[in-house]
Design an enzyme around this catalytic site. Structure first.
Site, short mmCIF file in Angstrom:
data_model
loop_
_atom_site.label_atom_id
_atom_site.label_comp_id
_atom_site.label_asym_id
_atom_site.label_seq_id
_atom_site.Cartn_x
_atom_site.Cartn_y
_atom_site.Cartn_z
N HIS A 154 14.00 43.14 47.36
CA HIS A 154 14.47 42.13 46.42
C HIS A 154 14.23 40.76 47.06
O HIS A 154 14.22 40.63 48.29
CB HIS A 154 15.97 42.23 46.14
CG HIS A 154 16.44 43.56 45.63
ND1 HIS A 154 16.69 44.62 46.47
CD2 HIS A 154 16.74 43.97 44.38
CE1 HIS A 154 17.12 45.64 45.75
NE2 HIS A 154 17.16 45.28 44.48
N ASP B 54 16.81 39.71 49.59
CA ASP B 54 16.84 40.47 50.84
C ASP B 54 16.11 39.74 51.95
O ASP B 54 16.52 39.80 53.11
CB ASP B 54 16.15 41.84 50.67
CG ASP B 54 16.72 42.67 49.56
OD1 ASP B 54 17.90 42.49 49.24
OD2 ASP B 54 15.97 43.50 49.01
#
Length: 435
Positions: free
Chosen positions: A99, A102
């Site tokens: 993501h 992240d």
């Protein structure tokens, strides 16, 4: 800095392996049904669970022992990337997923977040160029930040909808930059908490508009990934619109998105929807929409998404049978959307857990391939439906009968005789493939 200096590169050593840092079943170059095992499985490591979890839960603080925390958010982000690519190298994993949040600190504004993404994806690209590791898919996290409290593409706030568009635009730019093979949409906040104040039809129309914008922008930048919707029935939202594979396909078909979208299916999400993993794969296969897999498992005694590493050979075998029956999972793969347990807090547990998952799906692949070679399910199914291969059944399948002709046929029958399914025997035969 070596983050896993005491962990050797994991090699295949067979079932009698003495080292815990060895594959007992996953032999990457072993040829199965005409191609290497690694090309059937296309294993991917998930950045989020692997690098950003701390082992905390609603009742306790984090337990994980990690050595990559830096003095600033950006230093920590780069340390995580360094450690992550070391994990990939140790495992021999050729793909990864992430993501946006992240890999990059969100900062204090959208502008700062997008700039941080640029810096970090430059850094990641350098690692990819050096190692040959590929991006299976990336996605935008539009469920954690308070901005998305009422959804992203299904929000009631046009400003939030615009923020979501900006985040996904950057995600597509990044995916092209890193040559991503797929792009995923998981709508954790795309649903409703209470139907009393929800215009479901309006929200779904807006979601479809959003996806059409995605298609249009991808064409504009000459980027052609496989777009994937990931179903989940609930959590964090009470009722999520992409409830399961069948619901997601109904949405895709209603809005004429079949040419651009397939499904990314997760085992634990199937459990939450009241289905087996193989059920979800079978539904997607029947729609020609089996795109990619999130390989994990849930706890059948719990009602939430536990994201455990997969160790259930039965499920892995039936999942891989569906993949083989579909003709393979590429350009998708098997992504370990899984986290080590709170009690598995040591650094090397990250390696050991992935070994367990990779060995499990290797065993599943071998068993599924043997079943395909033996036409195990094909024979069972052919026998069960044999009444439609000749006589009146064949006439029905060939659209040569109608209600009147079938009524006349039924009246001529002297009773009906059904066959036993022998389901317990079939399950016993299936078990023979798993040992």
């Amino acid at each position: 800095m070596d983050y896993f200096e005491n962990v050797p590169k994991v090699q295949y050593e067979g079932k009698n392996a003495k080292s815990k840092y060895a594959f007992r079943h996953y032999n990457p170059e072993e040829i199965i049904m005409g191609k290497p095992m690694k090309d059937h499985l296309r294993f991917s490591v998930a950045f989020w669970h692997t690098m950003t979890e701390d082992g905390s839960d609603p009742f306790g603080d984090g337990t994980y022992q990690r050595n990559w925390e830096g003095s600033t958010p950006m230093e920590t982000a780069k340390n995580r990337v360094d450690a992550f690519f070391e994990i990939l190298e140790k495992l021999g994993a050729e793909y990864f997923c992430f993501h946006d949040v992240d890999i990059a600190p969100q900062g204090d504004s959208l502008k700062e977040f997008l700039e941080n993404i640029d810096v970090m994806t430059d850094y990641i690209k350098g690692k990819m160029d050096k190692t040959g590791v590929k991006l299976l898919w990336n996605t935008a996290n539009m469920f954690t930040h308070p901005t998305f409290v009422n959804g992203a593409a299904t929000t009631n706030n046009a400003d939030v909808y615009s923020m979501a568009a900006a985040q996904v635009k950057k995600g597509l730019d990044v995916s092209k930059k890193l040559n991503g093979e797929n792009y995923v949409f998981w709508g954790g906040r795309e649903g409703y908490e209470n139907l009393l104040n929800t215009d479901m039809n309006f929200e779904l129309d807006n979601l479809a508009r959003f996806y059409q914008m995605v298609i249009d922008y991808a064409q504009k930048i000459d980027y052609h990934p496989q777009f994937l919707i990931e179903p989940k029935p609930k959590e964090p939202t009470k009722h999520q619109y992409d409830y399961d594979a069948a619901t997601a396909m109904a949405f895709i078909q209603k809005y004429n998105l079949e040419d651009s979208f397939k499904l990314n299916l997760e085992a634990n999400h199937a459990t939450l929807a009241g289905h087996t993993f193989e059920h979800e794969l079978n539904v997607a296969k029947n729609y020609n929409a089996l795109g990619s897999l999130d390989a994990n498992q849930g706890d059948l005694l719990l009602g939430w998404d536990t994201d455990e590493f997969p160790t259930d050979i039965y499920t892995a075998t039936l999942a891989m049978y569906e993949v083989l029956d579909f003709g393979g999972i590429a350009p998708g793969g098997l992504n370990f959307d899984a986290k080590v347990r709170r009690t598995s807090f040591a650094m090397d547990d990250l390696i050991l857990a992935h070994i367990a998952g990779m060995d499990t799906y290797a065993r599943g692949l071998r068993a599924a391939a043997k079943m395909k070679d033996d036409n195990f399910f094909e024979q069972i199914i052919a026998n069960r439906y044999e009444s439609f291969s000749s006589g009146i059944g064949k006439q029905i399948v060939e659209n040569k009968e109608d209600l009147e002709s079938l009524t006349n046929y039924a009246l001529s029958l002297n009773g009906v005789e059904n066959k036993s399914g022998h389901i317990e025997h079939l399950k016993s035969l299936l078990n023979d493939y798993l040992v």
